[in-house]
Design an enzyme around this catalytic site. Structure first.
Site, mmCIF file in Angstrom:
data_model
loop_
_atom_site.group_PDB
_atom_site.id
_atom_site.type_symbol
_atom_site.label_atom_id
_atom_site.label_comp_id
_atom_site.label_asym_id
_atom_site.label_seq_id
_atom_site.Cartn_x
_atom_site.Cartn_y
_atom_site.Cartn_z
ATOM 1 C CE LYS A 183 -4.065 -2.185 2.140
ATOM 2 N NZ LYS A 183 -5.081 -2.099 3.233
ATOM 3 C CE1 TYR B 221 -9.541 -3.065 0.331
ATOM 4 C CE2 TYR B 221 -8.502 -1.300 -0.895
ATOM 5 C CZ TYR B 221 -8.404 -2.411 -0.074
ATOM 6 O OH TYR B 221 -7.167 -2.859 0.354
ATOM 7 C CG ASN C 180 -3.885 -1.962 6.715
ATOM 8 O OD1 ASN C 180 -3.734 -1.616 5.552
ATOM 9 N ND2 ASN C 180 -4.931 -2.647 7.114
ATOM 10 C CG HIS D 167 -5.280 -6.337 -0.405
ATOM 11 N ND1 HIS D 167 -6.509 -6.400 0.196
ATOM 12 C CD2 HIS D 167 -5.323 -7.209 -1.447
ATOM 13 C CE1 HIS D 167 -7.285 -7.259 -0.472
ATOM 14 N NE2 HIS D 167 -6.581 -7.759 -1.474
ATOM 15 C CD GLU E 51 -8.901 -9.045 -3.840
ATOM 16 O OE1 GLU E 51 -9.822 -8.797 -3.042
ATOM 17 O OE2 GLU E 51 -7.777 -9.448 -3.468
HETATM 18 P P1 GTP Z 1 -7.212 -5.584 3.119
HETATM 19 O O1 GTP Z 1 -6.165 -6.644 2.979
HETATM 20 O O2 GTP Z 1 -6.720 -4.205 2.750
HETATM 21 O O3 GTP Z 1 -8.480 -5.961 2.394
HETATM 22 O O4 GTP Z 1 -7.496 -5.506 4.673
HETATM 23 P P2 GTP Z 1 -8.233 -6.605 5.551
HETATM 24 O O5 GTP Z 1 -8.753 -7.728 4.697
HETATM 25 O O6 GTP Z 1 -7.337 -6.963 6.674
HETATM 26 O O7 GTP Z 1 -9.444 -5.760 6.109
HETATM 27 P P3 GTP Z 1 -10.864 -5.451 5.419
HETATM 28 O O8 GTP Z 1 -10.930 -6.067 4.054
HETATM 29 O O9 GTP Z 1 -11.909 -5.796 6.398
HETATM 30 O O10 GTP Z 1 -10.817 -3.861 5.287
HETATM 31 C C1 GTP Z 1 -10.174 -3.228 4.188
HETATM 32 C C2 GTP Z 1 -9.382 -2.063 4.727
HETATM 33 O O11 GTP Z 1 -10.295 -1.119 5.295
HETATM 34 C C3 GTP Z 1 -8.419 -2.420 5.848
HETATM 35 O O12 GTP Z 1 -7.137 -2.773 5.367
HETATM 36 C C4 GTP Z 1 -8.367 -1.147 6.673
HETATM 37 O O13 GTP Z 1 -7.407 -0.226 6.163
HETATM 38 C C5 GTP Z 1 -9.748 -0.541 6.470
HETATM 39 N N1 GTP Z 1 -10.591 -0.887 7.626
HETATM 40 C C6 GTP Z 1 -11.200 -2.069 7.897
HETATM 41 N N2 GTP Z 1 -11.891 -2.023 9.039
HETATM 42 C C7 GTP Z 1 -11.729 -0.758 9.506
HETATM 43 C C8 GTP Z 1 -12.215 -0.052 10.651
HETATM 44 O O14 GTP Z 1 -12.933 -0.598 11.479
HETATM 45 N N3 GTP Z 1 -11.814 1.251 10.779
HETATM 46 C C9 GTP Z 1 -11.019 1.868 9.868
HETATM 47 N N4 GTP Z 1 -10.680 3.159 10.066
HETATM 48 N N5 GTP Z 1 -10.552 1.247 8.769
HETATM 49 C C10 GTP Z 1 -10.896 -0.038 8.595
HETATM 50 MG MG MG Z 2 -9.872 -7.423 2.984
#
Ligand code: GTP
Ligand code: MG
Length: 139
Positions: free
Chosen positions: A11, A51, A114, A117, A128
């Site tokens: 990222k 997303y 973070n 991905h 993807e």
């Molecule tokens: P990805 O690998 O980026 O898809 O992350 P993930 O699979 O660990 O998490 P998810 O798909 O649930 O969420 C996608 C992204 O949204 C995350 O990487 C975070 O940056 C953001 N995100 C998810 N949950 C939260 C939340 O509760 N608060 C905030 N601020 N950001 C969130």
């Molecule tokens: Mg995810």
């Protein structure tokens, strides 16, 4: 046959902080072969589409804004049990909860920024990967 492949993005925060090379090496040392790799900058439209599953969530706009804040590396990775094992390699979404030694523990600063991905299912890994790469870009 998608069970041995996953998809990743390094990222914008990790790229801007100069961590992309170390993260790529960490992935290779974890046993993954890089099948496809691209350095690119997502448009708002593409990031929103990527997303889209989160478009009702309160953090959606921040997530899209963050993902277009700088260039990323996108990659398709291959290894046995690729998707599940890669989620362990990257660690929890919130880096403060990510296990020691995981990529998010080592390189991420916040739940928004973070570092990396990882696909969450074989089905999404294929979707993807196809979002970023043509067949003739995979080796
Ligand atoms: P990805 O690998 O980026 O898809 O992350 P993930 O699979 O660990 O998490 P998810 O798909 O649930 O969420 C996608 C992204 O949204 C995350 O990487 C975070 O940056 C953001 N995100 C998810 N949950 C939260 C939340 O509760 N608060 C905030 N601020 N950001 C969130
Ligand atoms: Mg995810």
């Amino acid at each position: 046959m998608t069970t041995n492949r996953t998809f990743t993005m390094i990222k914008p925060d990790a790229v801007a902080n100069g961590h992309a090379g170390k993260i790529l090496d960490h992935i290779i040392q974890a046993g993954y072969k890089v099948v496809a790799l691209k350095y690119t900058h997502l448009s708002a439209e593409k990031a929103g589409e990527f997303y889209a599953v989160h478009n009702e969530r309160p953090f959606y706009k921040d997530l899209v804004d963050f993902m277009i804040s700088g260039p990323i590396y996108a990659a398709i990775l291959e290894k046995d049990n690729a998707v599940e094992d890669f989620r362990k390699v990257i660690g929890a979404t919130d880096p403060s909860k990510a296990e020691a030694g995981t990529i998010r523990n080592l390189f991420a600063k916040s739940i928004d920024a973070n570092a990396i991905h990882g696909s969450d299912s074989d089905e999404n890994a294929a979707i993807e990967g196809n979002f970023f790469f043509a067949e003739n870009e995979r080796f």
